[in-house]
Design an enzyme around this catalytic site. Structure first.
Site, PDB file in Angstrom:
ATOM      1  N   CYS A 154      17.406   9.176   4.851  1.00  0.00           N
ATOM      2  CA  CYS A 154      17.395   8.439   6.130  1.00  0.00           C
ATOM      3  C   CYS A 154      18.675   7.628   6.341  1.00  0.00           C
ATOM      4  O   CYS A 154      18.985   7.245   7.467  1.00  0.00           O
ATOM      5  CB  CYS A 154      16.177   7.529   6.211  1.00  0.00           C
ATOM      6  SG  CYS A 154      14.636   8.452   6.242  1.00  0.00           S
ATOM      7  N   HIS A 170      17.840   2.132  11.942  1.00  0.00           N
ATOM      8  CA  HIS A 170      17.091   3.350  11.606  1.00  0.00           C
ATOM      9  C   HIS A 170      15.649   3.129  12.066  1.00  0.00           C
ATOM     10  O   HIS A 170      15.069   2.064  11.858  1.00  0.00           O
ATOM     11  CB  HIS A 170      17.146   3.584  10.104  1.00  0.00           C
ATOM     12  CG  HIS A 170      16.202   4.643   9.638  1.00  0.00           C
ATOM     13  ND1 HIS A 170      16.126   5.878  10.239  1.00  0.00           N
ATOM     14  CD2 HIS A 170      15.279   4.656   8.637  1.00  0.00           C
ATOM     15  CE1 HIS A 170      15.210   6.615   9.630  1.00  0.00           C
ATOM     16  NE2 HIS A 170      14.674   5.883   8.656  1.00  0.00           N
ATOM     17  N   ASN A 204       9.897   8.682  12.831  1.00  0.00           N
ATOM     18  CA  ASN A 204      11.049   8.604  11.941  1.00  0.00           C
ATOM     19  C   ASN A 204      11.714   9.987  11.849  1.00  0.00           C
ATOM     20  O   ASN A 204      11.163  10.899  11.246  1.00  0.00           O
ATOM     21  CB  ASN A 204      10.579   8.131  10.561  1.00  0.00           C
ATOM     22  CG  ASN A 204      11.715   7.981   9.563  1.00  0.00           C
ATOM     23  OD1 ASN A 204      12.838   8.418   9.802  1.00  0.00           O
ATOM     24  ND2 ASN A 204      11.429   7.367   8.430  1.00  0.00           N
TER      25      ASN A 204
HETATM   26  N1  COA Z   1      -4.653   6.685   9.140  1.00  0.00           N
HETATM   27  C1  COA Z   1      -5.670   5.915   8.790  1.00  0.00           C
HETATM   28  N2  COA Z   1      -5.734   5.274   7.612  1.00  0.00           N
HETATM   29  C2  COA Z   1      -4.693   5.421   6.767  1.00  0.00           C
HETATM   30  C3  COA Z   1      -3.586   6.219   7.091  1.00  0.00           C
HETATM   31  C4  COA Z   1      -3.604   6.875   8.332  1.00  0.00           C
HETATM   32  N3  COA Z   1      -2.573   7.644   8.741  1.00  0.00           N
HETATM   33  N4  COA Z   1      -2.721   6.163   6.071  1.00  0.00           N
HETATM   34  C5  COA Z   1      -3.261   5.373   5.136  1.00  0.00           C
HETATM   35  N5  COA Z   1      -4.449   4.918   5.560  1.00  0.00           N
HETATM   36  C6  COA Z   1      -5.375   4.018   4.889  1.00  0.00           C
HETATM   37  C7  COA Z   1      -5.205   4.030   3.392  1.00  0.00           C
HETATM   38  O1  COA Z   1      -5.937   5.113   2.833  1.00  0.00           O
HETATM   39  C8  COA Z   1      -5.778   2.696   3.026  1.00  0.00           C
HETATM   40  O2  COA Z   1      -7.184   2.777   3.038  1.00  0.00           O
HETATM   41  P1  COA Z   1      -8.070   1.981   1.953  1.00  0.00           P
HETATM   42  O3  COA Z   1      -7.764   0.529   2.201  1.00  0.00           O
HETATM   43  O4  COA Z   1      -9.451   2.378   2.328  1.00  0.00           O
HETATM   44  O5  COA Z   1      -7.597   2.449   0.647  1.00  0.00           O
HETATM   45  C9  COA Z   1      -5.378   1.788   4.195  1.00  0.00           C
HETATM   46  O6  COA Z   1      -5.067   2.679   5.281  1.00  0.00           O
HETATM   47  C10 COA Z   1      -4.175   0.940   3.906  1.00  0.00           C
HETATM   48  O7  COA Z   1      -3.170   1.760   3.341  1.00  0.00           O
HETATM   49  P2  COA Z   1      -1.791   1.183   2.952  1.00  0.00           P
HETATM   50  O8  COA Z   1      -0.948   2.272   2.376  1.00  0.00           O
HETATM   51  O9  COA Z   1      -1.974  -0.078   2.173  1.00  0.00           O
HETATM   52  O10 COA Z   1      -1.259   0.809   4.402  1.00  0.00           O
HETATM   53  P3  COA Z   1       0.015  -0.028   4.784  1.00  0.00           P
HETATM   54  O11 COA Z   1      -0.402  -1.217   5.544  1.00  0.00           O
HETATM   55  O12 COA Z   1       0.947  -0.219   3.637  1.00  0.00           O
HETATM   56  O13 COA Z   1       0.722   0.948   5.794  1.00  0.00           O
HETATM   57  C11 COA Z   1       2.576   2.442   5.862  1.00  0.00           C
HETATM   58  C12 COA Z   1       1.184   2.202   5.336  1.00  0.00           C
HETATM   59  C13 COA Z   1       3.067   3.781   5.317  1.00  0.00           C
HETATM   60  C14 COA Z   1       2.534   2.493   7.374  1.00  0.00           C
HETATM   61  C15 COA Z   1       3.507   1.296   5.400  1.00  0.00           C
HETATM   62  O14 COA Z   1       3.386   1.090   4.008  1.00  0.00           O
HETATM   63  C16 COA Z   1       4.925   1.566   5.724  1.00  0.00           C
HETATM   64  O15 COA Z   1       5.306   1.634   6.864  1.00  0.00           O
HETATM   65  N6  COA Z   1       5.811   1.705   4.710  1.00  0.00           N
HETATM   66  C17 COA Z   1       7.191   2.015   4.910  1.00  0.00           C
HETATM   67  C18 COA Z   1       7.287   3.490   5.079  1.00  0.00           C
HETATM   68  C19 COA Z   1       8.557   3.939   5.691  1.00  0.00           C
HETATM   69  O16 COA Z   1       8.888   3.567   6.785  1.00  0.00           O
HETATM   70  N7  COA Z   1       9.271   4.783   4.957  1.00  0.00           N
HETATM   71  C20 COA Z   1      10.419   5.430   5.401  1.00  0.00           C
HETATM   72  C21 COA Z   1      11.606   4.619   5.087  1.00  0.00           C
HETATM   73  S1  COA Z   1      12.991   5.593   5.474  1.00  0.00           S
END
Ligand code: COA
Length: 343
Positions: free
Chosen positions: A133, A270, A300
Site C-alpha cells: 500500500c 492512503h 482500499n
Molecule cells: N462483518 C461483520 N463482523 C465482522 C467482520 C465483518 N466484515 N469482520 C470481523 N467481524 C467481527 C469479528 O469476527 C469480531 O467478532 P467477535 O467479537 O464476535 O469475535 C468483531 O467483528 C470485531 O472484530 P475485530 O477484528 O476486533 O474488529 P475491529 O474493530 O478491529 O475492526 C478492522 C476490524 C479490520 C476494520 C480494523 O481492525 C482495521 O481497520 N484495521 C486496519 C486494517 C487496514 O486498514 N489494513 C490495511 C492497511 S494498508
C-alpha cells in the site's frame, strides 16, 4: 540548514548567487476505476457481514471490482493514458515508467513493461515497485530521484491493483476492505526557476520494518507455495501501527521543510480506513475539511489509492497550483512513508 535545503531542492542564495535545483513537478494525474460497483449490501448477500458493520468500522460504502478479462496492466494503461492527456504530453515524451503494484499480471516480466508496450513508449527503463500500500509513495520517491539527478526528464508513476484476486472471500475480516483501481501521475523535471520556482516535490521520508512482516502478508508466493495465495492481516495491530507511524512520518516531512500543520492545504492519505485517516489527521491537528477522502467509494485500492485521490481532488478543483499537499501511506512490510509536494 543549507545542506538540508540543498537536499530538499529549495532555491536559495549561495555566495550571493541564486541556487537553482532540479525538481519534479506533477504535470498531470488521472485515475481509472473498473465499471463494476459492489456495494456493502451486495457483499452482505454472499459474506457474513452487514453494510452497517463495514461503514461504521471503515467508512467504506462500495468498491470497484475488475472484470474477469481485465489485468492490472489494463487498469494501469487506462490511468496512464488519461494522466498523459491531463498533462498534455505524448507517451513518446516519457523517459521512465514505474508501476507500483502487489498484484502484477505475471510473476515476470514487470507489469511496467506491459504498460510501456500498450502505451507505445518503448526504449526507456520501466520496472515495478513492490511496497504494497506504500508503493505509490515509494515509486514517487524513486522517480523523483531519477529526475533530480538527471537520469530522466519525465516519468510516469502508476499505482495499479486488482486486490480482488488475492482476497479470501471466506474471510469477512479482510475481503470487505479492498477494491480494484489504478491512478497515475506524470512528472516533469523543472529547474526551479520562472513561474514554477516554488512548485514540485519537496521531500520524501520512507521507512520499513520487516520484523512486522506477519501482520499483513499474502500466504503464498513463488518460492513458498508456488501459488499466489491470499491476504492475511492482524487488523487491530495494523490499525495501531498505522496511526502512530503515519502521524510520525508526516511530522518528519513537515519538520524537514520547516513547516507546521498550519502550512498544509491538503492531506491526501492512503485510503485504507476512515478511522485511521481521522485519527492521523487529529494527531497532526489538521481539520477534516483539509483531508481528501475516497475510501467510501473506492475502499482500499492499495498502491492506487493516493493517485486516485489526487486525480479526484484535482479534477474537482480542490487542488490548486501552489497548494502544499501531504501524502502518506502504510502497508505490508510494514513499509510506510510520506511526501511533501507543492502542487
Ligand atoms: N462483518 C461483520 N463482523 C465482522 C467482520 C465483518 N466484515 N469482520 C470481523 N467481524 C467481527 C469479528 O469476527 C469480531 O467478532 P467477535 O467479537 O464476535 O469475535 C468483531 O467483528 C470485531 O472484530 P475485530 O477484528 O476486533 O474488529 P475491529 O474493530 O478491529 O475492526 C478492522 C476490524 C479490520 C476494520 C480494523 O481492525 C482495521 O481497520 N484495521 C486496519 C486494517 C487496514 O486498514 N489494513 C490495511 C492497511 S494498508
Amino acid at each position: 540548514m543549507w545542506l538540508q535545503r540543498l537536499a530538499l531542492g529549495a532555491p536559495g542564495p549561495v555566495g550571493g548567487l541564486a541556487l537553482i535545483m532540479r525538481r519534479s513537478i506533477i504535470e498531470g494525474c488521472a485515475g481509472y476505476l473498473p465499471e463494476r460497483i459492489v456495494t456493502n449490501e451486495e457483499l452482505a448477500a454472499r459474506v457474513d457481514t452487514s453494510d452497517e458493520w463495514v461503514r461504521v468500522r471503515t467508512g467504506i460504502q462500495e468498491r470497484r471490482i475488475a472484470a474477469d478479462d481485465q489485468q492490472t496492466s489494463d487498469l494501469a494503461t487506462q490511468a496512464a493514458e488519461r494522466a498523459l492527456a491531463n498533462a498534455g504530453m505524448r507517451a513518446e515524451e516519457i523517459d521512465l515508467i514505474l508501476v507500483a503494484t502487489t498484484t502484477p499480471d505475471n510473476t515476470f516480466p514487470s507489469t511496467a513493461v506491459k504498460v510501456q508496450a500498450q502505451l507505445g513508449a518503448t526504449g526507456g527503463p520501466a520496472f515495478d515497485i513492490q511496497a504494497v500500500c506504500a508503493g505509490f509513495v515509494y515509486g514517487l520517491a524513486a522517480a523523483d530521484g531519477y529526475l533530480r539527478t538527471g537520469g530522466a526528464d519525465s516519468a510516469l508513476v502508476i499505482g495499479a491493483e486488482i486486490f480482488s484476486r488475492i482476497l479470501d472471500w471466506e474471510d469477512r475480516s479482510t475481503c470487505v476492505l479492498f477494491g480494484d483501481g489504478a491512478g497515475a501521475v506524470v512528472l516533469r523535471a523543472a529547474n526551479g526557476d520562472g513561474s514554477n520556482a516554488d512548485r514540485g516535490i519537496l521531500s520524501h521520508h520512507l521507512h520499513s520494518d520487516g520484523t512486522l512482516y506477519d501482520l499483513l502478508y499474502v500466504d503464498g508466493g513463488v518460492s513458498t507455495t508456488q501459488k499466489s495465495g491470499y491476504l492475511r492481516m492482524a487488523g487491530q495491530e495494523v490499525f495501531r501501527h498505522a496511526v502512530n507511524k503515519l502521524s510520525d512520518v508526516l511530522l518528519e516531512g513537515l519538520a524537514a521543510n520547516d513547516m507546521t500543520a498550519t502550512d498544509v492545504d491538503w492531506l491526501v492519505p492512503h485510503q485504507a480506513n476512515k478511522r485511521i485517516i481521522d485519527a492521523t489527521a487529529r494527531k497532526l491537528g489538521l481539520p477534516t475539511e483539509k483531508v481528501i477522502l475516497t475510501v467510501d467509494k473506492h475502499a482500499n485500492t492499495s498502491a492506487a489509492s493516493i493517485p486516485l485521490a489526487l486525480a479526484e481532488a484535482e479534477a474537482d478543483g480542490r487542488l490548486k497550483a501552489g497548494d502544499v499537499v501531504l501524502i502518506e501511506a502504510i502497508g505490508g512490510g510494514l513499509a510506510w512513508g510520506s511526501s511533501v509536494i507543492r502542487w
